[in-house]
Write an enzyme that holds these catalytic residues in place. Structure first.
Site: not given
Length: 127
Positions: A34, A42, A61, A68, A113
């Protein structure tokens, strides 16, 4: 800066041994970890956002909310699909991201972001 909302982008990655849960310590199996999926997502968002920024600017970020959904073996190619869903004050960019192994959806996320001036950001940390 003119970032288009709802314009889709894609980035492909190959799962390597260093992307596994076993290698990263987040699990015991040699499947996509993950934390690696987070990094791929990202990176895809950052890479897309960089196409709108001059060299003095970047992004960091600040939030990711990920699901997941399915395992992926080493050697498999995954595709991150994303789009910008919101731009706040031309500084905060919110993405919707999905990850696929071929046609199988393996994850999704919302990701925020923040656009920064790279030099000023580092200066604040070192002074």
């Amino acid at each position: 800066m003119n970032i288009e909302i709802n314009k889709q982008f894609k980035q492909k990655y190959i799962v390597s041994d260093t992307n596994t849960a076993k290698f990263m310590g987040s699990g015991d199996l040699e499947v996509l970890a993950t934390p690696s999926l987070v990094a791929f997502m990202e990176n895809a968002a950052k890479t897309y956002l960089n196409t709108f920024l001059s060299n003095e600017f970047g992004s960091v970020g600040s939030n990711i909310n990920i699901n997941h959904l399915a395992p992926t073996l080493v050697g498999k190619e995954i595709t991150i699909q994303g789009e910008v869903t919101e731009v706040i004050k031309e500084k905060v960019i919110i993405f919707s991201l999905e990850a696929f192994e071929e046609d199988k959806k393996i994850g999704d996320a919302s990701h925020t972001r923040v656009i920064i001036n790279n030099e000023k950001f580092i200066d604040k940390l070192t002074n």
